[in-house]
Write a protein that holds these residues in place. Structure first.
Motif, mmCIF file in Angstrom:
data_model
loop_
_atom_site.group_PDB
_atom_site.id
_atom_site.type_symbol
_atom_site.label_atom_id
_atom_site.label_comp_id
_atom_site.label_asym_id
_atom_site.label_seq_id
_atom_site.Cartn_x
_atom_site.Cartn_y
_atom_site.Cartn_z
ATOM 1 N N UNK A 48 -14.272 17.426 22.991
ATOM 2 C CA UNK A 48 -13.681 16.416 22.112
ATOM 3 C C UNK A 48 -13.014 17.117 20.932
ATOM 4 N N UNK A 49 -11.771 16.758 20.659
ATOM 5 C CA UNK A 49 -11.076 17.309 19.502
ATOM 6 C C UNK A 49 -11.459 16.521 18.252
ATOM 7 N N UNK A 50 -11.332 17.173 17.109
ATOM 8 C CA UNK A 50 -11.581 16.490 15.840
ATOM 9 C C UNK A 50 -10.324 16.558 14.994
ATOM 10 N N UNK A 51 -10.234 15.638 14.033
ATOM 11 C CA UNK A 51 -9.084 15.606 13.135
ATOM 12 C C UNK A 51 -9.500 15.076 11.774
ATOM 13 N N UNK A 52 -8.672 15.387 10.766
ATOM 14 C CA UNK A 52 -8.827 14.756 9.468
ATOM 15 C C UNK A 52 -8.364 13.308 9.568
ATOM 16 N N UNK A 53 -8.668 12.526 8.558
ATOM 17 C CA UNK A 53 -8.271 11.122 8.554
ATOM 18 C C UNK A 53 -6.745 11.017 8.588
ATOM 19 N N UNK A 54 -6.166 10.439 9.661
ATOM 20 C CA UNK A 54 -4.709 10.341 9.741
ATOM 21 C C UNK A 54 -4.151 9.146 8.958
ATOM 22 N N UNK A 55 -5.021 8.291 8.416
ATOM 23 C CA UNK A 55 -4.576 7.102 7.697
ATOM 24 C C UNK A 55 -5.266 7.004 6.328
ATOM 25 N N UNK A 56 -5.032 7.984 5.454
ATOM 26 C CA UNK A 56 -5.750 7.990 4.163
ATOM 27 C C UNK A 56 -5.444 6.774 3.309
ATOM 28 N N UNK A 57 -4.328 6.082 3.580
ATOM 29 C CA UNK A 57 -4.002 4.901 2.782
ATOM 30 C C UNK A 57 -5.002 3.767 2.969
ATOM 31 N N UNK A 58 -5.823 3.841 4.034
ATOM 32 C CA UNK A 58 -6.855 2.824 4.237
ATOM 33 C C UNK A 58 -8.099 3.088 3.389
ATOM 34 N N UNK A 59 -8.225 4.311 2.891
ATOM 35 C CA UNK A 59 -9.325 4.643 1.977
ATOM 36 C C UNK A 59 -10.691 4.482 2.636
ATOM 37 N N UNK A 81 1.361 -3.851 6.406
ATOM 38 C CA UNK A 81 0.310 -2.830 6.424
ATOM 39 C C UNK A 81 -0.348 -2.869 7.800
ATOM 40 N N UNK A 82 0.363 -2.350 8.785
ATOM 41 C CA UNK A 82 -0.051 -2.520 10.186
ATOM 42 C C UNK A 82 -1.253 -1.678 10.562
ATOM 43 N N UNK A 83 -1.581 -0.646 9.790
ATOM 44 C CA UNK A 83 -2.756 0.153 10.137
ATOM 45 C C UNK A 83 -4.039 -0.649 9.948
ATOM 46 N N UNK A 84 -3.986 -1.674 9.091
ATOM 47 C CA UNK A 84 -5.107 -2.588 8.946
ATOM 48 C C UNK A 84 -4.544 -3.948 8.535
ATOM 49 N N UNK A 85 -4.118 -4.747 9.499
ATOM 50 C CA UNK A 85 -3.419 -5.992 9.182
ATOM 51 C C UNK A 85 -4.296 -6.955 8.386
ATOM 52 N N UNK A 86 -3.672 -7.800 7.569
ATOM 53 C CA UNK A 86 -4.444 -8.825 6.850
ATOM 54 C C UNK A 86 -5.216 -9.703 7.824
ATOM 55 N N UNK A 112 -13.515 8.592 24.380
ATOM 56 C CA UNK A 112 -13.711 9.470 23.238
ATOM 57 C C UNK A 112 -13.143 10.844 23.572
ATOM 58 N N UNK A 113 -11.901 11.055 23.182
ATOM 59 C CA UNK A 113 -11.230 12.338 23.363
ATOM 60 C C UNK A 113 -10.905 12.998 22.029
ATOM 61 N N UNK A 114 -10.838 12.167 20.986
ATOM 62 C CA UNK A 114 -10.453 12.630 19.662
ATOM 63 C C UNK A 114 -11.319 11.889 18.650
ATOM 64 N N UNK A 115 -11.864 12.625 17.696
ATOM 65 C CA UNK A 115 -12.772 12.036 16.711
ATOM 66 C C UNK A 115 -12.289 12.370 15.306
ATOM 67 N N UNK A 116 -12.063 11.332 14.506
ATOM 68 C CA UNK A 116 -11.789 11.535 13.087
ATOM 69 C C UNK A 116 -13.108 11.798 12.380
ATOM 70 N N UNK A 175 0.833 -1.206 0.000
ATOM 71 C CA UNK A 175 0.000 0.000 0.000
ATOM 72 C C UNK A 175 0.866 1.254 0.000
ATOM 73 N N UNK A 176 2.152 1.103 -0.221
ATOM 74 C CA UNK A 176 3.072 2.233 -0.098
ATOM 75 C C UNK A 176 2.982 3.158 -1.315
ATOM 76 N N UNK A 177 2.979 4.483 -1.057
ATOM 77 C CA UNK A 177 2.971 5.423 -2.180
ATOM 78 C C UNK A 177 4.244 5.262 -3.011
ATOM 79 N N UNK A 178 4.098 5.430 -4.308
ATOM 80 C CA UNK A 178 5.231 5.298 -5.204
ATOM 81 C C UNK A 178 5.410 3.900 -5.757
ATOM 82 N N UNK A 179 4.699 2.916 -5.191
ATOM 83 C CA UNK A 179 4.734 1.546 -5.691
ATOM 84 C C UNK A 179 3.374 1.209 -6.290
#
Length: 504
Positions: A400-411, A178-183, A374-378, A148-152
């Motif tokens: 509660x803080x909010x954030x953009x998706x920190x793992x866009x490679x998971x789509x 791909x540890x953010x979402x293991x097989x 729940x302290x941070x919400x994507x 899932x690596x960019x450039x490959x």
């Protein structure tokens, strides 16, 4: 499935659930009671097109009616039938050089219409399967590292390259790096479902997913070290090209059938005639996986957090309103077929029971795991529509803080039922519990993806952070009230890269 296993697993589940304290506040208890009803073993995991799913759909329709929602499905009922076709691998035998590979554990086939029932050929390991690495692979079964690596090469690029080269098959190694979402092994089953009349592409190489642990058996005799290849591929390092010496052999028995499965739709009419053309859709998916390959002796994939709990939250919001409308109409939608490709949501967007120009927004519930505070919400599409501003304001009031998706490679944005709405130009959003890197919350989150996601262990016996569940439910209820009652309708922001040209 072993009947003894089926009897044993529910008894253990009930015992564990009974021994655990339940939430103390009435709203969370009511939400969990409905969650328990929807993910009970009697619903058999709510697989798309199954009798268990039909029972769950009837339960949701009954609860919508009791809560005062009006029917919003087909023919003035609560159900909207979605016609589908199903292709299932009934039996499979796969081997390399006569050495068997265990189907669903070592290897899985991605069934497609027109797939052959036998595949024999030489193997070709080609690293990441860039076009310049393939060489002559005509008629061969090509092994590619599924990075899932960019450039490959991406999955789409790998498939296109291997097909263009005339390969007969493609074995994609599920990347353990791909540890953010293991097989996830084993797979529950090998099955494809599509909307009737819109079959997936049937030409090209037969596609398989290969467990990294099985690579050594596949390349035996090549003189290559499978462990080193897997480690290098996981790290994005250069990989060789070589031809393993032993042939690949697979036979399958496929079964295709026509099925249908309903969306469940109920509407709460609005109170302000000037906002009647601005319906807000609240959605979650009712389907799960159903019976499948056993994991730790349990063969029933109950889908408690994915997504019974959040269909239950839709019901709870409707019950709290007790027929009292918001200023805008609010459509409550429990979609089918999400796990098979967002099928119910796609069907609804293409065949809306509310005119599409009158749909102002979708707020979707999926991918939610109340298993740590729940302290941070994507917030998906946080900066793309004014729904992001609404979510930010509601969360801030709760601390509660909010954030953009920190793992866009998971789509993730494109993998849940908000996406068909966004493709149609309708503002939409969804949420994921966030965590700080290196925190205990991250450890819990990662562990759940290893042991709970799309597994039988996503059931009523798993640990839940009741305060986190209560906090999110309150966030959602407050957000719905704000969006449905405020003067301005949700709109796209002009700078959004997701904003379709036809967006209103």
């Amino acid at each position: 499935m072993n009947p003894a296993v089926r009897r044993f697993a529910p008894m253990c589940l009930l015992a564990l659930a009974a021994a655990r304290p339940l939430p103390s506040d009435p709203d969370t208890r009511a939400w969990w009671a409905t969650t328990a009803a929807l993910s009970d073993d009697a619903m058999e995991g709510r697989d798309t097109g199954s009798a268990g799913y039909e029972r769950a759909a009837r339960l949701v329709a009954e609860r919508f009616a009791r809560a005062g929602l009006k029917p919003a499905g087909d023919e003035r009922g609560y159900l909207q039938r979605v016609p589908m076709e199903e292709l299932r691998v009934v039996r499979a035998s796969v081997s390399v050089g006569g050495r068997p590979l265990r189907f669903l554990h070592d290897i899985m086939m991605n069934p497609a219409p027109g797939a052959p029932d036998t595949l024999n050929g030489a193997l070709a390991y080609r690293g990441y399967c860039a076009a310049d690495a393939l060489g002559d692979v005509r008629g061969k079964i090509v092994i590619c590292h599924g990075t899932h690596r960019p450039g490959l090469p991406s999955e789409v690029e790998r498939v296109a390259t291997v097909e263009a080269a005339g390969a007969a098959g493609l074995l994609t190694i599920a990347d353990p790096g791909f540890t953010v979402e293991p097989p996830r092994w084993p797979f529950a089953y090998a099955r494809a479902v599509w909307i009737a009349g819109k079959p997936p592409k049937s030409s090209g190489p037969v596609r398989f997913t290969l467990n990294a642990d099985a690579l050594a058996a596949v390349i035996a005799g090549s003189g290559r070290d499978a462990g080193r290849l897997i480690a290098a591929g996981a790290a994005g390092q250069p990989l060789p090209a070589f031809d393993p010496p032993k042939p690949f052999h697979a036979t399958f028995r496929l079964a295709q059938r026509t099925i249908s499965s309903p969306n469940v739709l109920g509407i709460l009419p609005g109170t302000d005639p000037s906002l009647a053309a601005q319906t807000i859709v609240l959605s979650a998916h009712l389907d799960g996986y159903g019976p499948g390959e056993p994991v730790a002796g349990d063969a029933l994939y109950n889908g408690t957090l994915d997504d019974a709990a959040y269909v239950a939250l839709l019901i709870r919001v409707a019950e709290q309103r007790a027929g009292k409308g918001f200023r805008r109409p609010v459509l409550f939608a429990a979609f089918t077929g999400e796990e098979k490709g967002l099928l119910g949501a796609r069907w609804f967007v293409d065949h809306p029971t509310v005119p599409k120009p009158r749909i102002a927004a979708d707020i979707n519930l999926d991918q939610l795991r109340p298993i740590f505070p729940l302290k941070l919400l994507t917030v998906h599409a946080l900066d793309d529509t004014t729904l992001g501003d609404d979510a930010r304001a509601v969360a801030a009031a709760m601390g509660v803080e909010v954030q953009r998706d920190p793992e866009p490679e998971r789509n993730l944005l494109r993998r849940a039922d908000q996406w068909p709405f966004m493709q149609a130009g309708i503002p939409a959003t969804a949420f994921v519990f966030g965590y700080r890197p290196g925190s205990e919350s991250e450890r819990i989150y990662r562990q759940w993806y290893r042991t709970g996601y799309h597994k039988p262990q996503d059931d009523l016996a798993q640990l839940i952070d009741w305060q986190a569940a209560s906090d999110f439910n309150r966030f959602f209820t407050t957000l719905v009230t704000r969006v449905a009652d405020q003067p301005a309708s949700p709109v796209w922001k002009p700078a959004s890269p997701l904003r379709p040209q036809t967006a209103r």
